[in-house]
Design a protein around this motif. Sequence first.
Motif, PDB file in Angstrom:
ATOM      1  N   THR A  39       1.023  -1.111   0.130  1.00  0.00           N
ATOM      2  CA  THR A  39      -0.003   0.424  -0.139  1.00  0.00           C
ATOM      3  C   THR A  39       1.033   1.061   0.210  1.00  0.00           C
ATOM      4  O   THR A  39       0.502   2.416   1.179  1.00  0.00           O
ATOM      5  CB  THR A  39      -0.955  -0.408   1.041  1.00  0.00           C
ATOM      6  OG1 THR A  39      -0.570  -0.460   2.492  1.00  0.00           O
ATOM      7  CG2 THR A  39      -1.933  -1.132   1.041  1.00  0.00           C
ATOM      8  N   PRO A  40       1.348   1.925  -1.057  1.00  0.00           N
ATOM      9  CA  PRO A  40       2.802   2.781  -1.579  1.00  0.00           C
ATOM     10  C   PRO A  40       1.735   4.233  -1.127  1.00  0.00           C
ATOM     11  O   PRO A  40       2.405   4.790  -0.875  1.00  0.00           O
ATOM     12  CB  PRO A  40       3.531   2.319  -2.728  1.00  0.00           C
ATOM     13  CG  PRO A  40       1.624   1.182  -3.457  1.00  0.00           C
ATOM     14  CD  PRO A  40       1.479   1.047  -2.540  1.00  0.00           C
ATOM     15  N   ARG A  41       0.452   3.852  -0.968  1.00  0.00           N
ATOM     16  CA  ARG A  41      -0.287   5.700  -1.845  1.00  0.00           C
ATOM     17  C   ARG A  41      -0.769   5.975  -0.141  1.00  0.00           C
ATOM     18  O   ARG A  41      -1.702   7.070   0.143  1.00  0.00           O
ATOM     19  CB  ARG A  41      -1.475   5.602  -2.632  1.00  0.00           C
ATOM     20  CG  ARG A  41      -0.131   5.697  -3.599  1.00  0.00           C
ATOM     21  CD  ARG A  41      -1.117   5.702  -4.792  1.00  0.00           C
ATOM     22  NE  ARG A  41      -0.167   5.849  -6.337  1.00  0.00           N
ATOM     23  CZ  ARG A  41       0.117   5.059  -7.035  1.00  0.00           C
ATOM     24  NH1 ARG A  41      -0.183   3.422  -6.209  1.00  0.00           N
ATOM     25  NH2 ARG A  41       0.819   4.832  -8.097  1.00  0.00           N
ATOM     26  N   GLN A  42      -0.664   4.954   1.152  1.00  0.00           N
ATOM     27  CA  GLN A  42      -1.294   6.065   2.089  1.00  0.00           C
ATOM     28  C   GLN A  42      -0.065   6.188   3.385  1.00  0.00           C
ATOM     29  O   GLN A  42       1.455   5.751   2.869  1.00  0.00           O
ATOM     30  CB  GLN A  42      -1.662   3.916   2.582  1.00  0.00           C
ATOM     31  CG  GLN A  42      -1.091   3.057   2.931  1.00  0.00           C
ATOM     32  CD  GLN A  42      -0.010   3.427   4.216  1.00  0.00           C
ATOM     33  OE1 GLN A  42      -0.602   3.648   5.481  1.00  0.00           O
ATOM     34  NE2 GLN A  42       0.642   2.749   4.069  1.00  0.00           N
ATOM     35  N   GLU A  43      -1.044   7.312   4.207  1.00  0.00           N
ATOM     36  CA  GLU A  43       0.611   7.515   5.246  1.00  0.00           C
ATOM     37  C   GLU A  43       0.223   7.722   6.285  1.00  0.00           C
ATOM     38  O   GLU A  43       0.764   7.802   7.286  1.00  0.00           O
ATOM     39  CB  GLU A  43       0.293   9.016   5.053  1.00  0.00           C
ATOM     40  CG  GLU A  43       1.227   9.248   3.742  1.00  0.00           C
ATOM     41  CD  GLU A  43       0.602  11.151   3.486  1.00  0.00           C
ATOM     42  OE1 GLU A  43       0.402  11.623   4.398  1.00  0.00           O
ATOM     43  OE2 GLU A  43       1.177  11.316   2.505  1.00  0.00           O
ATOM     44  N   ASP A  44      -0.551   6.594   6.858  1.00  0.00           N
ATOM     45  CA  ASP A  44      -1.142   5.696   8.517  1.00  0.00           C
ATOM     46  C   ASP A  44       0.201   4.855   8.350  1.00  0.00           C
ATOM     47  O   ASP A  44      -0.026   4.483   9.925  1.00  0.00           O
ATOM     48  CB  ASP A  44      -2.954   5.508   8.486  1.00  0.00           C
ATOM     49  CG  ASP A  44      -3.773   6.773   7.472  1.00  0.00           C
ATOM     50  OD1 ASP A  44      -3.373   7.683   8.033  1.00  0.00           O
ATOM     51  OD2 ASP A  44      -4.723   5.952   7.224  1.00  0.00           O
ATOM     52  N   GLN A  45       0.017   4.131   7.840  1.00  0.00           N
ATOM     53  CA  GLN A  45       1.528   3.279   8.679  1.00  0.00           C
ATOM     54  C   GLN A  45       2.829   2.711   7.513  1.00  0.00           C
ATOM     55  O   GLN A  45       2.597   3.388   6.235  1.00  0.00           O
ATOM     56  CB  GLN A  45       0.783   1.563   8.088  1.00  0.00           C
ATOM     57  CG  GLN A  45      -0.446   1.133   9.321  1.00  0.00           C
ATOM     58  CD  GLN A  45      -0.749   0.470   9.341  1.00  0.00           C
ATOM     59  OE1 GLN A  45      -1.220  -0.891   7.918  1.00  0.00           O
ATOM     60  NE2 GLN A  45      -1.534  -0.530  10.724  1.00  0.00           N
ATOM     61  N   ASN A  46       3.402   2.763   8.471  1.00  0.00           N
ATOM     62  CA  ASN A  46       4.524   2.671   8.095  1.00  0.00           C
ATOM     63  C   ASN A  46       5.560   1.374   7.615  1.00  0.00           C
ATOM     64  O   ASN A  46       5.546   0.762   8.943  1.00  0.00           O
ATOM     65  CB  ASN A  46       5.871   3.842   8.472  1.00  0.00           C
ATOM     66  CG  ASN A  46       5.140   5.225   7.952  1.00  0.00           C
ATOM     67  OD1 ASN A  46       4.681   5.662   6.995  1.00  0.00           O
ATOM     68  ND2 ASN A  46       5.264   6.152   8.946  1.00  0.00           N
TER      69      ASN A  46
END
Length: 216
Positions: A39-46
């Motif tokens: 999921t490269p386009r989300q910022e909730d989890q790294n």
Amino acid sequence: MIDIHMINNKGFIWNADDWYVLRTTHRMLGSLIGTLPSTPRQEDQNGLPCLLLIEEVRLLVENCIGRTVEYPSFTSLHIKETAKINPPDTLPNVMIHLDEICSNVIEVPLPKFINDLERIRYKVFKDLWSKGFYLTCGMKFGGDFLVYEGDPLAYHAKYIVNCRDLDKQIMVSRSRVSSITNKKMVLAKDDGISITYLIYHLDDSSQNNNKINYTF
């Protein structure tokens, strides 16, 4: 020994198993700063890599849990075939070069302390970690460290620890931040022998801070 990959005096963990061991066995959390491949386009989890605090790096090396290493770059390997790689053959050639890089790991020394604040931060981190606490960076709340009584996935940060002297105005503002976020603001003092902790309570009527000696 866990390899801590040093880049510009910052320590990174790239291996998922190493990261898991550090978190579950040694209470070293760091910060995940990478993108999840699925999921490269989300910022909730790294995801990996994990960026360690310099205090975590020092403590791991001091306790012989990890070692600080660097890997040679592609350019330093002097592989003439690199310039001749054709697009259809990229994958096998790159894998060969990566194997050579990983087999030439270089162990490097720890970065030296730059100033007294770095020394005090390390002493405070080491003292609190040795007492069983979990610690993370406290910059978001205006402190040096956030202190948890358990894994941050299950516990709320209870303390904001500052390792430097603060003037009255900054003390008042940070006390308000700690009060609003349901935390206690703690000032760590190094007397040369041990670390003393002072906890501050903000008096709203006078805007003064009442300090009380505190023992973790």
